[in-house]
Design a protein around this motif. Structure first.
Motif, mmCIF file in Angstrom:
data_model
loop_
_atom_site.group_PDB
_atom_site.id
_atom_site.type_symbol
_atom_site.label_atom_id
_atom_site.label_comp_id
_atom_site.label_asym_id
_atom_site.label_seq_id
_atom_site.Cartn_x
_atom_site.Cartn_y
_atom_site.Cartn_z
ATOM 1 N N ASP A 279 0.567 -1.101 0.022
ATOM 2 C CA ASP A 279 0.248 0.073 0.165
ATOM 3 C C ASP A 279 0.369 1.097 -0.160
ATOM 4 O O ASP A 279 1.750 1.222 1.187
ATOM 5 C CB ASP A 279 -0.951 -0.294 0.835
ATOM 6 C CG ASP A 279 -1.826 1.236 1.792
ATOM 7 O OD1 ASP A 279 -1.713 2.461 1.140
ATOM 8 O OD2 ASP A 279 -2.859 1.129 1.329
ATOM 9 N N GLY A 396 -1.754 -7.070 6.677
ATOM 10 C CA GLY A 396 -0.880 -6.153 5.278
ATOM 11 C C GLY A 396 0.616 -5.881 5.717
ATOM 12 O O GLY A 396 1.284 -4.960 4.673
ATOM 13 N N PRO A 575 -5.186 -3.550 9.378
ATOM 14 C CA PRO A 575 -5.090 -2.749 8.134
ATOM 15 C C PRO A 575 -6.317 -3.270 6.894
ATOM 16 O O PRO A 575 -6.480 -2.436 5.463
ATOM 17 C CB PRO A 575 -4.009 -1.639 8.009
ATOM 18 C CG PRO A 575 -3.483 -2.612 9.257
ATOM 19 C CD PRO A 575 -4.349 -3.361 9.550
ATOM 20 N N THR A 576 -6.346 -4.400 7.163
ATOM 21 C CA THR A 576 -6.241 -4.963 5.473
ATOM 22 C C THR A 576 -8.117 -5.589 5.171
ATOM 23 O O THR A 576 -8.657 -5.341 4.380
ATOM 24 C CB THR A 576 -5.826 -5.695 4.855
ATOM 25 O OG1 THR A 576 -5.837 -6.970 6.033
ATOM 26 C CG2 THR A 576 -4.247 -6.293 4.676
ATOM 27 N N ASN A 608 -12.963 0.470 4.566
ATOM 28 C CA ASN A 608 -11.738 -0.095 4.355
ATOM 29 C C ASN A 608 -11.120 0.358 5.702
ATOM 30 O O ASN A 608 -11.220 1.826 5.243
ATOM 31 C CB ASN A 608 -11.197 0.425 3.484
ATOM 32 C CG ASN A 608 -12.061 -0.136 1.811
ATOM 33 O OD1 ASN A 608 -12.534 -1.483 2.323
ATOM 34 N ND2 ASN A 608 -11.312 0.393 0.634
ATOM 35 N N THR A 610 -7.988 1.148 6.786
ATOM 36 C CA THR A 610 -7.010 1.329 6.264
ATOM 37 C C THR A 610 -5.854 2.176 7.451
ATOM 38 O O THR A 610 -4.386 2.656 7.328
ATOM 39 C CB THR A 610 -6.111 1.917 4.509
ATOM 40 O OG1 THR A 610 -6.934 2.930 5.098
ATOM 41 C CG2 THR A 610 -6.907 1.099 4.042
#
Length: 886
Positions: A279, A396, A575-576, A608, A610
């Motif tokens: 990312d 992640g 985070p994913t 999401n 993130t």
């Protein structure tokens, strides 16, 4: 004398060969040690033996660590300091077996400070000395240890030497301690000998015969116009290192350059290939990093973040072949968050089973069968993921597998290793992690994406500029093009997918803090994904609930949490994760809008996660909202319940409605008994005695219970069997109900046989209205002298038949006159009397026969007695079946 190493290349992939220290000290050399220092946590070695001056060598059992070697005679030797810098092992059988040596602390203040040690020097068979340096935030403390029993025990000296910088330690052959050498003092002393590189040379090893006379090995290098030069020099000193002189030419150890390499800042012959890309929120690449066997403390990491050029920490998280455990207990989610918060990036390293044919023959290895190796790769990935989650590093994140060099020319070993890495990569991707591998640069040609699928996301390879010497800017490239044999593919893992280990096992000092590290150049986005917090708020004039209905990242869902708002309006996610929320309006309200979502669809919000964020759900009231309050009465008693606002008087009116308000309306209910007692409320927010408080934030239902005061009484068993001379006990149990109050007294027993007694403890009981159970123990005592005449109907009949015979002696008959007749009459009288006695007492042969030859088994008494007590309403009796036995 100085001997050459065995006939093996001086540099062979990640293998580096080092002669034993005894060679520098001029002692006859019978052993050489091969050190494999590709990583601080993976320091391995082999031990070689010679009996012909080094012409031929045989391998001895593998030592416990890789390090320096010293033998003070043919049998007794020492090896250390090991991967942590302070491990020392001793052998008494020429290296066949080894034992760990424990050095006592000079003071408790040094317990948590990292230390390094020198090998011991002996001035006889019994007396020896070594140095231990504690490197902390306040500088270096050097402690001298001595032994007088051939190393069985060691004693620290009463004094220590403190230095503000890291120093090279050495013990002279005569047992004295030369002045510790620092880089600054060495540069000045050798400036005239090699002007072009003198400023870069660092003392890396030393051997002194006296406090003033000895040899020092220097190493260093420079880079000019893209050409980088490494050099090493062995110099002598006669004044403890104040000045140095050149020694005679020694093969393999020269003052002039011995290795030259050209480095390019860009890849050569690049063929486009796209790796999975982390990312974009993860850090930029092209920074210096380090890894260390001992995990630095948070305070040490802050010192180096402020003072050093490093920005990446390689941190070991475990594995079956992890050689260092120092500091792992301090590796926690809090440590992870603290170090990341300082600005560091973390490279998590897993040291699991090694490849078949690995140079580490003592390490566990995976199978040579491809299918089994794949399954083992999957299992290692699962174990590494579990360790990552325990450290607060979630989906992640990237995990490095430490795969040391192996026999990559053996087809079966290569195939097994490819299968293992495929299992590692596949499972990490399935669990939402990026897969990376660390190894020698030559190994990756067998693991390219066209050979191993899915591909390795990031590679971390060893290509040393020097061992034991910092490389710095010299090695700041992951695309080296030396004149030697650098065989890493120039086709794959381009564009920020590479990291390189450039130097190994050297002391580096920044901010007066020295750590023993491996140095790295990182051109890859190693990502560490920590938990993010999702918070839900509710706004508007209406009301409702919000709940997570789905949590997915397309991979692993084993660490999912939930939102239920209601009560749980905040939770953490990887985070994913992709979290789906659903809003449900309450009665009288309508859901109106979402804010803060990634996407929305009606009452559904998708996020999401993130980063940590907040979303809001708005609810609108459809008009005045009311909530009903209903009161229900239960129980055999009777009473009323009234509200403080007089809307409820139950009696007749047992419900009322209340408008929704902010804050909600509070209603107080009071219960009053008319028959019996009030015993309690249910459904209240709070209850105090007969008062109930209700918060009207929703529909509410309250129950009040009224009961008739009463009690029940019983004896526990109702049956007692007591032997003569003994006592028996039963319990009189009284259970009040409905708030009954009153006293139970005048306890006594009726129907007891004479001489038996009955006692109660306690002699009275009182019910106070709390319905607590009451008990009095009933004890009946049978005295030892107790007898009881008990006649049956058959006894009386037989007695009637025998009674006339008793009159025979008194009857007069003319036929029986004289002495003989009188005697006969008396005999008949005696027999009749005995028979009568037998009948009345129950004794005799008949009873004996009935009891099998023993005494009579009939009880002395068997009947019902009464336990009596008095209440305000009269006397109550409870039966007990009493039996008195022999």
């Amino acid at each position: 004398m100085v001997l050459q190493p065995p006939a093996i290349p001086l540099s062979c992939g990640p293998f580096l060969w080092r002669q034993s220290r005894s060679l520098l000290r001029g002692r006859p050399a019978r052993l050489a040690h091969a050190l494999r220092p590709t990583g601080s946590a993976f320091r391995l070695g082999i031990l070689l033996r010679t009996s012909d001056g080094g012409l031929t060598w045989t391998q001895a059992p593998r030592p416990p660590v890789g390090g320096d070697l010293y033998f003070n005679d043919a049998l007794h030797g020492w090896i250390g300091p090991g991967p942590q810098g302070d491990e020392l092992f001793q052998t008494s059988d020429a290296g066949q077996t080894w034992r760990a040596v424990t050095l006592p602390l000079l003071s408790a203040d040094l317990t948590s400070i990292h230390s390094t040690i020198t090998l011991p020097t002996f001035t006889g068979t019994q007396h020896g000395a070594l140095l231990r340096a504690y490197v902390g935030d306040q500088g270096t403390t050097i402690v001298r240890y001595e032994t007088s029993d051939a190393g069985a025990t060691w004693t620290p000296s009463a004094t220590s030497v403190k230095s503000s910088t890291t120093a090279l330690l050495s013990i002279a052959a005569d047992g004295t301690s030369p002045t510790p050498l620092t880089s600054a003092s060495a540069h000045a002393a050798i400036a005239g000998l090699a002007p072009s590189i003198a400023g870069t040379l660092t003392p890396t090893a030393a051997s002194f015969s006296t406090q003033m006379q000895g040899w020092v090995l220097f190493a260093g290098g420079t880079c000019q116009a893209g050409i980088c030069t490494q050099a090493s020099s062995l110099l002598g000193t006669l004044d403890g290192g104040k000045t140095f002189f050149s020694l005679a030419q020694i093969p393999g150890i020269d003052l002039e350059p011995t290795h030259t390499a050209a480095f390019s800042s860009k890849p050569q012959d690049a063929i486009p290939y796209v790796n999975p890309t982390p990312d974009s929120s993860y850090p930029v690449t092209g920074v210096m990093g380090f890894d260390a066997c001992s995990l630095p403390t948070v305070s040490q990491m802050q010192t180096w973040y402020t003072s050093s050029p490093y920005r990446v920490l390689g941190a070991y998280i475990g594995g079956a072949n992890f050689a260092c455990s120092s500091g792992l207990s301090a590796f926690t989610p809090t440590y992870t968050a603290s170090v990341l918060g300082q600005g560091w990036e973390i490279i998590p390293i897993w040291v699991g089973p090694q490849a078949p044919g690995s140079g580490c023959t003592s390490c566990s290895s995976f199978s040579t069968t491809a299918a089994t190796a794949t399954a083992q790769g999957v299992a290692e990935a699962d174990s590494a993921v579990a360790a990552m989650q325990n450290l607060g590093m979630l989906q992640g994140s990237t995990i490095i597998y430490d795969m040391e060099a192996y026999s990559d020319t053996v087809t079966a070993d290569v195939a097994a290793t490819q299968a293992f890495i495929q299992g590692w990569d596949t499972e990490l991707h399935a669990k939402g992690y990026l897969a990376a591998v660390y190894s020698g640069h030559g190994e990756f040609d067998s693991w390219t994406p066209n050979l191993v699928t899915p591909s390795i996301d990031i590679i971390w390879f060893t290509y040393f500029f020097s061992n034991g010497v910092a490389c710095g800017a010299t090695c700041q490239t992951v695309y080296p093009t030396p004149t030697g044999t650098f065989d890493l593919s120039t086709t794959y893992w381009l564009n920020n997918h590479r990291a390189r280990q450039t130097s190994s096992a050297f002391n580096s000092t920044y901010g007066s803090l020295t750590l023993n590290i491996d140095e790295d150049w990182v051109d890859a986005a190693f990502s560490v994904a920590t938990p993010n917090t999702l918070t839900v708020t509710k706004t508007g004039t209406g009301s409702g609930t919000v709940a997570s209905t789905n949590i997915s990242n397309g991979t692993d869902t084993t660490i999912n949490t939930v939102i239920s708002c209601g009560a749980a309006c905040s939770s953490t996610f990887a985070p994913t994760d992709i979290v789906t929320l659903s809003a449900t309006p309450a009665s009288g309200s309508t859901f109106s809008a979402w804010t803060g979502c990634t996407t929305t669809s009606g009452s559904t919000c998708t996020i999401n996660t993130t980063a940590s964020l907040t979303v809001s759900a708005a609810f609108t009231s459809n008009g005045p909202v009311t909530y009903p309050l209903t009161v229900t009465k239960t129980g055999a008693g009777a009473g009323t319940v009234t509200s403080s606002d007089n809307l409820i008087s139950c009696g007749a009116t047992c419900s009322a409605s209340y408008a929704a308000a902010t804050p909600p309306t509070t209603v107080t209910l009071t219960a009053t008994a008319t028959t019996g007692n009030f015993t309690g409320f249910t459904g209240c927010a709070t209850v105090t005695g007969n008062v109930c408080t209700v918060i009207m934030s929703a529909a509410q239902s309250v129950t009040a219970t009224f009961a008739i005061p009463s009690y029940t009484a019983a004896v526990s068993s109702g049956t007692l069997s007591i032997a003569v001379g003994q006592t028996g006990t039963d319990n009189l149990n009284i259970t009040p109900t409905g708030g009954y109050t009153g006293t139970f007294n005048t306890f006594n027993c009726t129907g007891l046989p004479a001489t038996l007694t009955c006692a109660f403890n306690p002699t009275s009981l009182t019910a106070t209205g709390n319905n607590a159970a009451l008990t009095s123990a009933v004890t009946i005592t049978v005295p030892a002298s107790f007898t009881e005449l008990h006649l049956t109907r058959s006894n009386i009949v037989w007695a009637g038949l025998f009674l006339p015979s008793l009159l025979l002696p008194f009857a007069r008959s003319r036929r029986f006159k004289g002495t003989r007749a009188n005697r006969l009459s008396l005999l008949l009288f005696a027999l009749a009397a005995m028979g009568m006695t037998q009948i009345l007492t129950g004794c005799g042969s008949s009873s004996s026969a009935n009891s099998g030859g023993g005494g009579s088994t009939s009880p002395y008494f068997s009947g019902t007695i009464e336990v009596n007590f008095t209440t305000s309403t009269g006397v109550q009796q409870l039966p007990i079946q009493l039996t008195i036995t022999h």
